[in-house]
Design a protein around this motif. Structure first.
Motif: not given
Length: 762
Positions: A401-406, A717-723, A705-713
């Motif tokens: 649901s996070l990486i391939a929500p479509d 927010g588009g991006k969520f970063t964990i550091t 660092e973990i950067k989640l590049n999320l589908n804006p649809k």
């Protein structure tokens, strides 16, 4: 099996491979060098051979039995969630619990177009095998099995290759798309060769035909059910079309060891197949493309024409690698240990193979529950099948649901379509059929969680079926066919399933207490769905059912225990031994399966110290069994006691001890990627403990660092970063901030949707 005439000939033949190996080595080096320069090329970190052997984790070694001790993954070549996966074959059967490929097998029997559910103990189905041969025709898999050069083996999500050590060496390369495969067979000397195609029908019901004019061999392998309706036809077949680039010089069919030269068609007998024969010269290459489908031979041909319309092997490989890189780049890492990159991206790969695409390029698919007709999903969408829901509702589907929500949304819509076509929401839909393979009702859990997270679920269509599973009793032929919850009459009458209800119409009989626990958890999710949907009365009933776990809690032993109709407890009780009223586990492990109401469970156990001591006992005595899913949320329960450090230490210890970069580097059956998804979430530092809650329990990441590049649809927010900045990424942290504000070690799904930054420090 090496059939070299003598040592001198062996050396000569091996010397002839030098140019071939040099070319392959240079190509591989070039690709790898490019990967090193481009951080976005993440396929380099995926090792599909991880998970193809006997699990090596100490926890799995202690607790796992029989097939549970094997990871059961295959080195699958395909696109994410593809219809058919291409794998070397070391075992030729489609029987339950036997994977097509095991690392260290005696030899390779061929290369299979497989529908195996990776990491499972189910069955392959509708599969077929391709094997290049030199010398005389070898029809049985055990006869054509040959050794292969281990140093030549290359395995990635988009490509597999190896050197077969036959009478004349053959270099095999495979790439593929969602529904099609592409093969290259390279030869180093003049020889007669055959490409043998086998429909893998254990029942002897396959069909195969040679069409020299089209330069094709095509056929099908009928699918049969297991679990409910064991052995009965599933109503569809695995169809395939193999097309050769060069015209055949000769051809034939075979039955067992009988070579039927020039015969074009054969069916309905055990051990049948067909072959195309060619005369090849030194350095010749034979290419073959394969289309697959679950609807017809014509559809398999159409899928092939749509997905691989050319004969450019490198182009298909590059396109499939690009698809994988784009998907893997949804999560980008910095810092941390090098080996953890391989663990992480391999886990991500395993988490993105299932459920499988079931519809053709034009959207056609056989209708659920017996294929009474051919359905067509709306344009731009995909119909999915093979949902290992007892496993995947926990972490694998939430990760998708996070990486391939479509694709995740289409998966949820596919569950609703199954309900519409079969009359009940399925429990564990496999081979496009009802199965009731495991306990629980986790299509409801998954659908409910998706709806509550805001995904586009047609709740007007879905809710009546969700409610039906939770509040109605399936009887008669429906029940025998696997429709509806097991033990539901008892559950509605007593609030728990008593030991007297033996659950005869199920593969997993008994297991009454586990069913009670899992139904009550799902009913919690459904109560939230009903509340959101405006069904107030249903919400109240289901919220009450969500507390039914209390009815199987034995206060004297402080455990979940089997209970009789009269309220007395089962005499079969040993806290560290498996019991018939529990699913694959012990009372000590199943005590904690109340993810919907952890505070309520803790109140039953005792005060804070008593709960902490009981958790400590589970881990200190090695009774925690990470190789099976009911334990997966337990390491995160320390958070509910405010002991965030204990959660972090426990989670990171499991990651370090149970996962590694070898063939046995996943603890126990991967179960459709659930075991891998646990690792992926935990490496990022958070985990979905309670479906329907919209929350993740936080541990801490093993990367800087973990950067989640999320589908804006789906994630505006588009991006969520964990550091976190500490070079020792396996240490624990006492403080976590969300967008600059300190928070408890809990993250909301809505926070990820909005985008932002999660920062760990001390």
């Amino acid at each position: 099996m090496m059939r070299f005439r003598n040592a001198k000939n062996l050396n000569e033949d091996l010397m002839k491979t030098n140019n071939l190996f040099l070319s392959v080595a240079l190509t591989t080096l070039f690709l790898f060098s490019g990967c090193q320069k481009k951080a976005e090329n993440l396929v380099q970190f995926v090792n599909p051979l991880i998970g193809t052997g006997l699990s090596s984790g100490p926890n799995a070694v202690k607790h796992s039995q029989g097939s549970e001790a094997w990871v059961q993954d295959i080195p699958a070549v395909s696109t994410p969630f593809g219809m058919t996966q291409w794998t070397p074959q070391t075992r030729d059967t489609e029987a339950k619990c036997i994977s097509p490929y095991y690392f260290g097998g005696k030899g390779i029997q061929g290369f299979r177009g497989s529908h195996w559910l990776g990491g499972s103990c189910t069955q392959d189905y509708g599969s077929f095998t391709i094997m290049p041969e030199t010398g005389y025709l070898k029809t049985f898999a055990t006869d054509r099995m040959c050794d292969y050069n281990k140093e030549s083996e290359v395995s990635t999500p988009a490509y597999y290759s190896c050197l077969l050590m036959q009478q004349n060496l053959i270099f095999v390369e495979i790439t593929g798309t969602a529904r099609s495969g592409f093969f290259r067979f390279s030869y180093i000397e003049n020889t007669d060769v055959k490409i043998v195609i086998t429909p893998n029908s254990d029942e002897g019901q396959g069909y195969i035909k040679v069409d020299p004019e089209k330069n094709e061999i095509y056929g099908y392998n009928p699918v049969h059910r297991i679990y409910q309706g064991w052995g009965q036809p599933a109503g569809f077949s695995g169809y395939f079309v193999v097309r050769f680039e060069k015209p055949m010089d000769n051809f034939g069919c075979y039955v067992q060891m009988e070579d039927h030269k020039k015969e074009t068609e054969i069916s309905g007998k055990p051990d049948i197949g067909a072959y195309a024969a060619f005369q090849v010269k030194k350095d010749d290459v034979i290419q073959a493309k394969v289309g697959t489908s679950f609807t017809s031979i014509e559809a398999a041909r159409a899928n092939l024409d749509a997905e691989i319309p050319h004969w450019d092997f490198k182009k298909t490989r590059a396109e499939t690698e690009q698809i994988w890189n784009e998907t893997l780049n949804t999560i980008q890492l910095k810092g941390g240990k090098k080996e953890d990159y391989t663990n992480f991206y391999t886990a991500l790969y395993h988490s993105m193979l299932y459920p499988r695409t079931f519809s053709d390029v034009d959207g056609s698919y056989p209708s659920f529950d017996g294929n009474k007709s051919i359905q067509k999903i709306e344009k731009g969408h995909v119909y999915y099948d093979d949902f290992s829901l007892w496993d995947t509702f926990r972490a694998q589907l939430p990760l998708v649901s996070l990486i391939a929500p479509d694709k995740y949304e289409d998966m949820m819509k596919s569950l609703v379509l199954k309900a519409e076509q079969g009359g009940w929401l399925p429990i564990f839909p496999m081979w496009n059929s009802y199965t009731s393979a495991m306990v629980g009702d986790h299509a409801n859990t998954a659908l409910g969680d998706a709806y509550l997270k805001g995904f586009d679920i047609n709740i007007d269509k879905a809710y009546p079926y969700m409610r039906k599973n939770a509040l109605e009793v399936s009887e008669g032929e429906d029940f025998k066919n696997g429709k509806g919850r097991r033990g539901m009459k008892s559950y509605l009458q007593y609030g728990y399933i008593p030991l007297e209800d033996s659950i005869k119409e199920a593969f997993h009989k008994n297991e009454q207490t586990s069913r009670t626990l899992e139904y009550s958890m799902t009913d919690f999710v459904l109560s939230k769905v009903a509340e959101k949907y405006g069904k107030t009365e249903d919400a109240q009933i289901l919220a009450k059912h969500a507390k039914n776990y209390q009815l199987v809690f034995d206060n004297e032993t402080k455990s979940m225990r089997g209970r009789h109709i009269d309220g007395t407890w089962s005499s079969d009780y040993n806290p560290t031994a498996r019991a018939s009223y529990l699913t694959e586990g012990t009372p000590m492990q199943h005590l904690w399966f109340v993810p919907q109401d952890i505070p309520g469970l803790f109140d039953l156990i005792g005060d804070k110290k008593q709960v902490h001591d009981k958790l400590d006992e589970l881990f200190s005595t090695d009774e925690y069994w990470h190789a099976n899913e009911p334990c997966h949320h337990i390491p995160y329960l320390y958070n509910f006691l405010g002991d965030y450090a204990a959660t972090q230490k426990t989670v990171k210890n499991i990651m370090a001890s149970e996962y590694n970069n070898f063939d046995g580097g996943i603890p126990g059956n991967d179960d459709s990627g659930q075991m891998s998804a646990w690792y992926a979430f935990s490496a990022m530092g958070f985990y979905p403990v309670s479906p329907g809650s919209g929350e993740y329990q936080v541990s801490s990441p093993v990367f800087n660092e973990i950067k989640l590049n999320l589908n804006p649809k789906y994630y505006p927010g588009g991006k969520f970063t964990i550091t976190q900045s500490d070079p020792d990424t396996y240490k624990t942290f006492s403080k976590v901030e969300l967008n600059g504000t300190e928070i408890p070690f809990v993250l909301k799904h809505e926070d990820i949707r909005k985008g932002g930054k999660l920062k760990f420090s001390n």
